[in-house]
Design a protein around this motif. Structure first.
Motif, PDB file in Angstrom:
ATOM      1  N   THR A  41       0.831  -1.205   0.000  1.00 55.52           N
ATOM      2  CA  THR A  41       0.000   0.000   0.000  1.00 55.52           C
ATOM      3  C   THR A  41       0.866   1.256   0.000  1.00 55.52           C
ATOM      4  N   LEU A  42       0.230   2.391  -0.151  1.00 60.69           N
ATOM      5  CA  LEU A  42       0.913   3.669  -0.021  1.00 60.69           C
ATOM      6  C   LEU A  42       0.964   4.075   1.433  1.00 60.69           C
ATOM      7  N   GLY A  43       2.028   4.723   1.812  1.00 62.24           N
ATOM      8  CA  GLY A  43       2.158   5.232   3.171  1.00 62.24           C
ATOM      9  C   GLY A  43       1.703   6.676   3.240  1.00 62.24           C
ATOM     10  N   PRO A  44       2.022   7.336   4.323  1.00 54.94           N
ATOM     11  CA  PRO A  44       1.590   8.723   4.507  1.00 54.94           C
ATOM     12  C   PRO A  44       2.303   9.673   3.545  1.00 54.94           C
ATOM     13  N   LEU A  45       1.631  10.744   3.213  1.00 54.75           N
ATOM     14  CA  LEU A  45       2.210  11.832   2.436  1.00 54.75           C
ATOM     15  C   LEU A  45       2.308  13.014   3.396  1.00 54.75           C
ATOM     16  N   VAL A  46       3.523  13.399   3.730  1.00 57.47           N
ATOM     17  CA  VAL A  46       3.761  14.393   4.771  1.00 57.47           C
ATOM     18  C   VAL A  46       4.189  15.712   4.139  1.00 57.47           C
ATOM     19  N   PRO A  47       3.421  16.785   4.340  1.00 56.66           N
ATOM     20  CA  PRO A  47       3.842  18.084   3.802  1.00 56.66           C
ATOM     21  C   PRO A  47       5.079  18.594   4.546  1.00 56.66           C
ATOM     22  N   ILE A  48       6.005  19.144   3.789  1.00 55.28           N
ATOM     23  CA  ILE A  48       7.221  19.713   4.358  1.00 55.28           C
ATOM     24  C   ILE A  48       7.132  21.216   4.169  1.00 55.28           C
ATOM     25  N   GLY A  49       7.053  21.951   5.260  1.00 54.85           N
ATOM     26  CA  GLY A  49       6.859  23.392   5.184  1.00 54.85           C
ATOM     27  C   GLY A  49       8.149  24.183   5.155  1.00 54.85           C
ATOM     28  N   HIS A  50       9.277  23.509   5.126  1.00 52.23           N
ATOM     29  CA  HIS A  50      10.575  24.179   5.177  1.00 52.23           C
ATOM     30  C   HIS A  50      11.604  23.271   4.529  1.00 52.23           C
ATOM     31  N   ARG A  51      12.813  23.705   4.505  1.00 55.05           N
ATOM     32  CA  ARG A  51      13.885  22.865   3.957  1.00 55.05           C
ATOM     33  C   ARG A  51      14.035  21.626   4.828  1.00 55.05           C
TER      34      ARG A  51
END
Length: 90
Positions: A41-51
């Protein structure tokens, strides 16, 4: 994910219109996300708000990878691989 994706096509399909996606660019920002996938399955998609640095990467591993691996591989028979990006080497 912070992994370069690859697209596989047959040689004669390289410029086939059915293989191309047109894009309209609007002025504005960009979005960086980190993600993972498994055979199942696909895992989480985590937004990265910075470098993404080593500290942020280790936080993602702790907060997202460990729980995902525990759920998907309760017998501890899964393995985690990463792509050797500089922030992953810390």
């Amino acid at each position: 994910f912070l992994m370069a994706g690859r697209i596989w096509r047959k040689e004669h399909e390289s410029m086939n219109p059915s293989c191309l996606v047109s894009m309209a660019h609007a002025g504005g920002g960009d979005v960086m996300v980190w993600g993972m996938f498994s055979w199942h399955t696909l895992g989480p998609l985590v937004p990265i708000g910075h470098r993404l640095n080593a500290t942020a990467y280790l936080s993602i591993v702790s907060d997202h990878v460990h729980p995902f691996m525990t759920i998907m591989y309760p017998s501890s028979d899964g393995s985690f691989q990463q792509d050797n990006a500089p922030c992953h080497k810390a």
